[in-house]
Design an enzyme around this catalytic site. Structure first.
Site, short mmCIF file in Angstrom:
data_model
loop_
_atom_site.label_atom_id
_atom_site.label_comp_id
_atom_site.label_asym_id
_atom_site.label_seq_id
_atom_site.Cartn_x
_atom_site.Cartn_y
_atom_site.Cartn_z
N ARG A 44 -18.03 -19.09 15.78
CA ARG A 44 -19.48 -18.93 15.98
C ARG A 44 -19.98 -19.88 17.08
NH1 ARG A 44 -22.71 -21.63 12.88
NH2 ARG A 44 -21.56 -21.26 10.95
N TYR A 97 -38.30 -2.21 26.17
CA TYR A 97 -37.50 -1.74 25.05
C TYR A 97 -38.34 -1.86 23.77
CZ TYR A 97 -33.45 -1.13 22.06
OH TYR A 97 -32.57 -0.66 21.13
N ASP A 169 -35.00 -8.89 31.59
CA ASP A 169 -34.07 -7.97 30.95
C ASP A 169 -33.60 -6.99 32.01
OD1 ASP A 169 -32.81 -5.89 29.58
OD2 ASP A 169 -34.15 -6.02 27.85
N LYS A 194 -24.77 -1.34 26.76
CA LYS A 194 -25.11 -0.24 27.66
C LYS A 194 -24.09 -0.16 28.81
CE LYS A 194 -28.51 -0.02 24.77
NZ LYS A 194 -29.84 -0.53 25.01
C1 LIG Z 1 -30.61 -1.44 24.31
C2 LIG Z 1 -31.53 -2.37 24.95
C3 LIG Z 1 -31.86 -3.59 24.34
C4 LIG Z 1 -31.34 -3.98 22.98
O1 LIG Z 1 -29.95 -4.15 23.01
P1 LIG Z 1 -29.00 -3.99 21.71
O2 LIG Z 1 -27.66 -4.35 22.25
O3 LIG Z 1 -29.12 -2.56 21.26
O4 LIG Z 1 -29.52 -4.95 20.69
C5 LIG Z 1 -32.71 -4.44 25.01
N1 LIG Z 1 -33.23 -4.13 26.21
C6 LIG Z 1 -32.95 -2.96 26.82
C7 LIG Z 1 -33.55 -2.67 28.15
C8 LIG Z 1 -32.09 -2.04 26.22
O5 LIG Z 1 -31.83 -0.88 26.82
#
Ligand SMILES: *Cc1c(COP(=O)(O)O)cnc(C)c1O
Length: 385
Positions: A44, A97, A169, A194
């Site tokens: 962790r 998101y 992000d 993603k």
């Molecule tokens: C999918 C996504 C998230 C969240 O990510 P997870 O891995 O599903 O927790 C945050 N920001 C964007 C732009 C996303 O597409």
């Protein structure tokens, strides 16, 4: 040369151990005693497979260090909960998101944190929202699901002028398109689930930034909040990263074919892809994105019947959430639903959202298939309803 030096593995290795043989003089039991040169101790805290991924992500983003989490949401929560405390103020993209909007609007106020969702596509709106307590500006570009862009350099200038940090992000852009740190961001955040993994088979998240800024995040958010990335997931994501550049080139090419097809289709009212001259922020896209990525959003007015038809008949596409996978995915979001459940947009912001995409948005994550198959199937969907 020793045998193990001559026969180094040519693919990433996976270390699943939860703990490591150590020495009482090398590491303390409290996370607060952690130093940057501490050996592996407990997974962790850090792990060799996860560390290999962190190093690779830092390289891709041109940052000093990376820090991985169990999901993108865990990485974003980590930034929010370490950079903000009671009495502080967060400025956030009003469209982002949905999970991030809900976290910011529903949960942060419980900790005494004030949140202002604003149109970060307009730097003047962001500047006007700054308060003496503003500590963090968080933007998402391109923003899920409508592909609106935010000028990162302009956000950085505002953040610097008010002593706030800037987190970006960059999940939809990927490091192939945009390097937020070079444009002045303090933290770049990715959902690794993603494009970076790319195959839709592992969930993870990451933050890249200065090593000195990430060390307290490792102690507080990773070790104490505890959402560490599994070494198995790290290994899958490392393998996915080997093809990131090649995949993004094909995602971009296919998205261009799909976007132009949709834009010329009589049933389609609006089509957004940052690489197309008709995108209202195409100039910003050209400045800020070296790859226009594989996300296309379009509207046909009220699209619920079309969404049902796609879910029932899709073959090349899947009707599914998520994005950035080899296979093409399509998903419909009704404006009335998302603005009330997630964004809680006030009248002016609601009018902006409706003006952009109308009563509903189809988000297409264009995959790596032959683009002729993709436009054939989209054409069949659109001609039917
Ligand atoms: C999918 C996504 C998230 C969240 O990510 P997870 O891995 O599903 O927790 C945050 N920001 C964007 C732009 C996303 O597409």
């Amino acid at each position: 040369m020793a045998k193990d030096e001559k026969s180094r593995a040519v693919s990433p290795e996976i270390v699943t151990a939860t703990s490591f043989h150590t020495h009482p003089d090398l590491i303390g039991f409290s996370a607060n005693d952690l130093t940057s040169d501490a050996p592996y101790f407990y997974t962790r805290w850090s792990n060799p497979t996860v560390a290999a991924l962190e190093e690779k992500l830092a390289q891709l983003e041109g940052g000093e260090a990376g820090l991985c989490f169990a999901s993108g949401m865990a990485a974003i929560s980590a930034v929010f909960l370490t950079q903000l405390a009671a009495g502080d103020h967060l400025i956030l993209s009003e469209v982002c998101y949905a999970g991030v909007a809900e976290l910011a609007i529903d949960i942060l106020p419980k900790f005494g944190i004030a949140v202002s969702p604003v149109d970060t596509g307009d730097p003047a709106e962001v500047a006007a929202a700054v308060r003496p307590e503003t500590r963090l500006i968080h933007v998402e570009t391109p923003a899920n699901p409508i592909l609106k862009l935010t000028d990162i350099a302009a956000m950085s200038a505002i953040a610097k002028s008010c002593g706030a940090k800037l987190s970006v992000d960059s999940t939809l852009a990927t490091p192939l398109a945009t390097r937020p740190l070079a444009l002045g961001a303090d933290f770049v955040i990715h959902s690794l689930s993603k494009y970076l993994c790319g195959h839709g088979d592992a969930i993870g998240g990451a933050i890249v930034g200065d090593a000195a800024a990430l060390m307290p995040l490792r102690k507080e958010a990773l070790i104490h909040h505890g959402a560490c990335l599994s070494p198995f997931a790290a290994w899958l994501i490392l393998r996915g990263l080997e093809t990131l550049e090649a995949r993004m080139m094909v995602h971009e090419r296919n998205a261009g074919v799909v976007a132009r097809f949709l834009e010329s289709h009589p049933r389609v009212e609006k089509t957004y892809w940052p690489g197309m001259a008709s995108h209202p922020q195409h100039d910003l896209a050209r400045r800020q994105m070296a790859n226009f990525s594989g996300m296309v959003t379009f509207s046909v007015g009220d699209g619920l019947d079309l969404a049902r038809h796609i879910a029932d008949s899709a073959a090349t596409f899947s009707y599914a959430v998520s994005l950035g996978k080899t296979k093409s995915l399509i998903f419909y979001t009704a404006t009335a639903d998302i603005v009330s459940s997630s964004y809680r947009l006030q009248p002016k912001a609601l009018a902006r959202y409706e003006d952009w995409i109308g009563p509903g948005a189809f988000r297409v994550s264009v995959g790596l298939e032959d683009p002729v198959l993709l436009i054939d199937e989209l054409g069949r969907f659109l001609d039917k309803v």
